[in-house]
Structures are given as C-alpha cells and as structure tokens.
Design an enzyme around this catalytic site. Structure first.
Site, PDB file in Angstrom:
ATOM      1  N   CYS A 260       0.799  -1.240   0.000  1.00  0.00           N
ATOM      2  CA  CYS A 260       0.000   0.000   0.000  1.00  0.00           C
ATOM      3  C   CYS A 260       0.825   1.280   0.000  1.00  0.00           C
ATOM      4  CB  CYS A 260      -0.947  -0.017   1.191  1.00  0.00           C
ATOM      5  SG  CYS A 260      -1.967  -1.485   1.200  1.00  0.00           S
ATOM      6  N   LYS A 263       2.991   2.063  -3.130  1.00  0.00           N
ATOM      7  CA  LYS A 263       2.115   2.245  -4.304  1.00  0.00           C
ATOM      8  C   LYS A 263       1.302   3.545  -4.186  1.00  0.00           C
ATOM      9  CE  LYS A 263      -1.594  -0.510  -4.229  1.00  0.00           C
ATOM     10  NZ  LYS A 263      -2.835   0.272  -4.143  1.00  0.00           N
TER      11      LYS A 263
HETATM   12  C1  UGA Z   1      -1.465   0.560   5.481  1.00  0.00           C
HETATM   13  C2  UGA Z   1      -2.280   1.525   6.339  1.00  0.00           C
HETATM   14  O1  UGA Z   1      -1.752   1.587   7.663  1.00  0.00           O
HETATM   15  C3  UGA Z   1      -3.759   1.107   6.408  1.00  0.00           C
HETATM   16  O2  UGA Z   1      -4.502   2.074   7.113  1.00  0.00           O
HETATM   17  C4  UGA Z   1      -4.294   0.995   4.968  1.00  0.00           C
HETATM   18  O3  UGA Z   1      -5.634   0.531   4.947  1.00  0.00           O
HETATM   19  C5  UGA Z   1      -3.441   0.006   4.183  1.00  0.00           C
HETATM   20  O4  UGA Z   1      -2.063   0.459   4.193  1.00  0.00           O
HETATM   21  C6  UGA Z   1      -3.981  -0.043   2.774  1.00  0.00           C
HETATM   22  O5  UGA Z   1      -3.903   0.973   2.081  1.00  0.00           O
HETATM   23  O6  UGA Z   1      -4.590  -1.063   2.403  1.00  0.00           O
HETATM   24  P1  UGA Z   1      -0.350  -1.865   5.878  1.00  0.00           P
HETATM   25  O7  UGA Z   1       0.329  -1.644   4.558  1.00  0.00           O
HETATM   26  O8  UGA Z   1      -1.036  -3.164   6.135  1.00  0.00           O
HETATM   27  O9  UGA Z   1      -1.478  -0.724   6.125  1.00  0.00           O
HETATM   28  O10 UGA Z   1       0.762  -1.722   6.986  1.00  0.00           O
HETATM   29  P2  UGA Z   1       1.197  -0.654   8.108  1.00  0.00           P
HETATM   30  O11 UGA Z   1       1.001  -1.269   9.435  1.00  0.00           O
HETATM   31  O12 UGA Z   1       0.632   0.671   7.875  1.00  0.00           O
HETATM   32  O13 UGA Z   1       2.782  -0.600   7.847  1.00  0.00           O
HETATM   33  C7  UGA Z   1       3.310  -0.124   6.596  1.00  0.00           C
HETATM   34  C8  UGA Z   1       4.819  -0.139   6.626  1.00  0.00           C
HETATM   35  O14 UGA Z   1       5.327   0.882   7.476  1.00  0.00           O
HETATM   36  C9  UGA Z   1       5.441  -1.439   7.156  1.00  0.00           C
HETATM   37  O15 UGA Z   1       6.545  -1.774   6.333  1.00  0.00           O
HETATM   38  C10 UGA Z   1       5.882  -1.093   8.558  1.00  0.00           C
HETATM   39  O16 UGA Z   1       6.949  -1.884   9.002  1.00  0.00           O
HETATM   40  C11 UGA Z   1       6.307   0.354   8.356  1.00  0.00           C
HETATM   41  N1  UGA Z   1       6.306   1.154   9.598  1.00  0.00           N
HETATM   42  C12 UGA Z   1       5.149   1.369  10.267  1.00  0.00           C
HETATM   43  C13 UGA Z   1       7.488   1.721  10.049  1.00  0.00           C
HETATM   44  O17 UGA Z   1       8.568   1.548   9.430  1.00  0.00           O
HETATM   45  N2  UGA Z   1       7.475   2.491  11.180  1.00  0.00           N
HETATM   46  C14 UGA Z   1       6.337   2.727  11.877  1.00  0.00           C
HETATM   47  O18 UGA Z   1       6.401   3.434  12.891  1.00  0.00           O
HETATM   48  C15 UGA Z   1       5.145   2.145  11.415  1.00  0.00           C
END
Ligand code: UGA
Length: 426
Positions: A260, A263
């Site tokens: 997500c 992209k």
């Molecule tokens: C993300 C959004 O958080 C959701 O709200 C959204 O619905 C989703 O995309 C989507 O568009 O479908 P997701 O991709 O499942 O969800 O994962 P996240 O938990 O948001 O993490 C995204 C990335 O950021 C991961 O690689 C995670 O490791 C990284 N991250 C997250 C960090 O590096 N630091 C942080 O503090 C938090």
C-alpha cells in the site's frame, strides 16, 4: 442486505466477513479458481491472524458464499463492493485494468438498481470513470449509484481494524445510495465522514501518504541522531507524547514496505503531476525510504572490512512487517538483492513466509545464523525479541547484530559481547 464482494484478497475477504458478522448475506466473487476453492473449504489463501476462524464460522453457517460466476452473482446482489487490486502502473499511477473489467461486467449483467462501492484504493475521479464504464456496458439503462468507501485496515490486524475503524468514509452523490451505505454500517461505533466521491478517494491517499511521511520523517531524523549519538527511540517517545503529533508511525527502522504505502505515495505524486501541480514533500518521502536499505549496507561494509564478497549474512524476517506473510516491497527483499549484488552469501529465516527459490531458507534461527559474519533483523516478528542470544553467539562466525527494527535491548546484547548496530539506537 445481499452484498457482493468482487476480489477476495485481504480487503475483500475481510470486508465480506465483517458484513457476514453484522448479519448480512455475503457472496465473494473472484476469477481465481484456487482462491475460491480454498475459501469455500474455509481456508484462507493468505496469513492473517484470527480471520480463518471467522471464515470457517460463516462458511459453515452459509452466511458467506464464494463463486466464480460473475453473471449470477451480480444479478442476485444489491450492493457490490469492488475490492480488486490496483497495482502500480509503469508511470507510478494506479493501474485500473481490474476495476474497469469489474465495472464492465456489472454494466453487462445488472438487472435492477444497485449501489456499486469502490473499496480498493483508487485515483481521484475513479467513481466517475466507474459510472462511465458501467453506463457504456449496459444494454438497457438501469439506474445505479457509485459510492467511494475506502478501507483503512492494516494487514496483520485486519480483523481488529475492520471491526473497530477510527472512521467510515462515504463519498456519494445520491441520497438513496448514502442512506443504503449508512444502513450497512449502522452497527459501527465510529464517526461517519459523509462527502463526495472525489474527496473520499483523496482521503485514502492523503492518510496513507501522511503516515508514510511520518515514517520517512523519523527515519531521516534518525540519520542526524546517529551522527549526534542520540537515541532516536527516545526522541520518538518525547515527540509522540505531544497529542498534536501522536506516538504512532514514528518507529525508525528499515522504512515502509507492503502493497500500500509505496504504491499509494507514488500514485498520489502522479495524481498531482497529472493535474499540473506537485507534491514535492512526498517525492522526498520516497527518496528517504528508498535510501534506507543502502545506508544499512554501508554500515555492514564498515563492520566487515569494507567488502561483502563471500561474507555470510543471516537475514531474520522476510515479511514487510510482523504478522503477515506478505513480502511485497519488503525492505528485507531489497536488502537481499543488494547483498547478492555485493557477492555476499545470504541465509534467511521467517516464521511464516516460505520462499519458492533462493536464497537458502532455514527452519530454525540457529541454522540460519550458523557461521554468519553478521545477522540483520529485518522484520519485527515478536519471536526475534526473545531469542537466547547467549546460545546463538557461539554459532556465528562473527558476533555482529544489525537491528533494522530497533527491537533488541542494546545493553543486553552488547553485554554478551555482540557488536550491535541499530537505527540511531544509542
Ligand atoms: C497501510 C495503512 O496503515 C492502512 O490504514 C491501509 O488501509 C493500508 O495500508 C492499505 O492501504 O490497504 P499496511 O500496509 O497493512 O497498512 O501496513 P502498516 O502497518 O501501515 O505498515 C506499513 C509499513 O510501514 C510497514 O513496512 C511497517 O513496518 C512500516 N512502519 C510502520 C514503520 O517503518 N514504522 C512505523 O512506525 C510504522
């Protein structure tokens, strides 16, 4: 209500099951016969904690059904959610091929008024396009409305997020469709943002891009903290306690991955460009994120005498984050490619992900780190937090830990004689 979910990936399957749970009759439609076969048998084709139990409950109760037959499914249902993929196209914009094909099938087969809902993340203006594609495919003019209702669930906590959303966004132009959507969500205890489809589509991109920006902000700040020997985790905590900032998405590490953020940030930059404006702040967000694995490689080289040729590197974690088996845009895979280019020997471990081909993957952490000149923690799996470092150390060739997720207690591992490098984890 009779609800059809088109596309049975993370978002589609979770959305469908939530509506079954709310008492609606749901049908999941997908072209992929293997997915449909598995789902009919109550088996999830991806890893998502808690979801399989709900699937098996509703398959048994027949409150959710799965099919490949588009014509019958479209005719029988009144609300149709489009949950198909919108992958990154060659120019960075979202590829709407699957959305278009679903819209055309709806136009072709619809037999009475329906509400068509876009749940997939789609560019601003897609609701209008869907309306056009449906109208053009209709043989007789049958009324319908298109609504934008983006999904905000995260992989790894999909069920929890979908059951307890922070908000529900409904972008509609017709009162009739808006009322149907509100009825559908009446049991959810959260604010409903009622707006038009374009603003609704923008809200989703704006939210994901803002979160990605927070991550890149803390990661860039970590670079400065590193030079100044400041612990960035303490800075995050000190910042995050300010209610205006908040503690979430301020965890420095290897950067954001997944299907997500990478992209959607690129797609929003592209939307701005196509409209002869710019989102330069997001261009920088992408640059910062892409540089992170390379920074770690440089640190690794410094620790291993400047050259990685024939050095054995153990990678802990392949998933883009914990609690998922998704490796799309995973920082771990980017690092592995880079290590291979530097002629390093890579050994990998992940508690859930199983790779089809190389690099060599081991079932246990002990085997993975055997003889390694360094290990890199790439995914924040809970299991990596609680490893018995004292017994792992003698197995390694050199006791080097690179903690790409700032998960370990630096003092403990350094006390055991490891050379520890975190992300500004001083
Ligand atoms: C993300 C959004 O958080 C959701 O709200 C959204 O619905 C989703 O995309 C989507 O568009 O479908 P997701 O991709 O499942 O969800 O994962 P996240 O938990 O948001 O993490 C995204 C990335 O950021 C991961 O690689 C995670 O490791 C990284 N991250 C997250 C960090 O590096 N630091 C942080 O503090 C938090």
């Amino acid at each position: 209500m009779n609800i059809l979910i088109v596309g049975t990936g993370y978002v589609g399957t979770t959305t469908g099951l939530i509506f079954s749970e709310m008492g609606h009759q749901v049908t999941g439609l997908d072209l992929d016969k293997n997915k449909i076969k598995a789902l009919k048998a109550g088996q999830l084709h991806f890893y998502e904690p808690g979801l399989e139990d709900l699937l098996s409950k509703h398959v048994t109760a027949e409150t959710i059904k799965f099919t490949k037959k588009a014509k019958k499914a479209i005719k029988e249902n009144d609300v149709i959610f489009i949950c198909v993929g919108t992958p990154k196209g060659t120019d960075g914009s979202a590829d709407l091929t699957y959305v278009k094909s679903v819209a055309e099938s709806i136009g072709k087969y619809m037999n009475r008024y329906k509400v068509i809902v876009t749940k997939s993340t789609v560019p601003v203006g897609t609701a209008d396009l869907v309306t056009k594609w449906i109208t053009e495919s209709q043989e007789d003019p049958i009324p319908f409305d298109v609504v934008s209702n983006p999904e905000f669930l995260r992989e790894g906590s999909a069920l929890q997020d979908a059951l307890n959303p922070d908000r529900i966004v409904i972008g509609a132009t017709s009162e009739k469709a808006r009322a149907i959507m509100k009825e559908l969500y009446k049991d959810f205890n959260c604010p409903i943002v009622e707006t038009n489809p374009k603003a609704s589509e923008m809200i989703k991109y704006a939210a994901n891009s803002f979160l990605a920006m927070k991550i890149s902000y803390i990661n860039e700040l970590a670079r400065v903290c590193d030079v100044l020997k400041i612990n960035v985790n303490e800075v995050s905590r000190g910042m995050g306690l300010d209610h205006r900032i908040g503690p979430h998405f301020l965890h420095a590490g290897l950067g954001y991955g997944g299907s997500c953020f990478p992209k959607d940030v690129t797609a929003l930059i592209q939307i701005a460009k196509e409209n002869e404006t710019a989102l330069t702040i997001l261009e920088k967000v992408v640059q910062v994120n892409e540089a992170l694995p390379l920074t770690l490689i440089e640190k690794l080289k410094q620790a291993l005498g400047g050259d990685l040729t024939n050095k054995t590197i153990a990678i802990l974690g392949l998933a883009f984050k914990a609690n998922t088996d998704d490796t799309r845009e995973s920082p771990s895979l980017i690092l592995i490619d880079r290590l291979k280019a530097e002629k390093g020997k890579v050994r990998v471990h992940d508690p859930i992900v199983k790779l089809d081909g190389p690099p060599e993957q081991f079932p246990s952490i002990e085997e993975t780190v055997a003889g390694a000149d360094a290990l890199i923690i790439c995914t924040d799996w809970e299991v990596y937090k609680h490893l018995d470092w004292a017994s792992l150390k003698p197995l390694m060739g050199q006791p080097n830990i690179f903690d790409g997720r700032n998960m370990l207690d630096k003092e403990i591992v350094e006390g055991l004689g490891f050379h520890y490098v975190g992300v500004a984890n001083h």
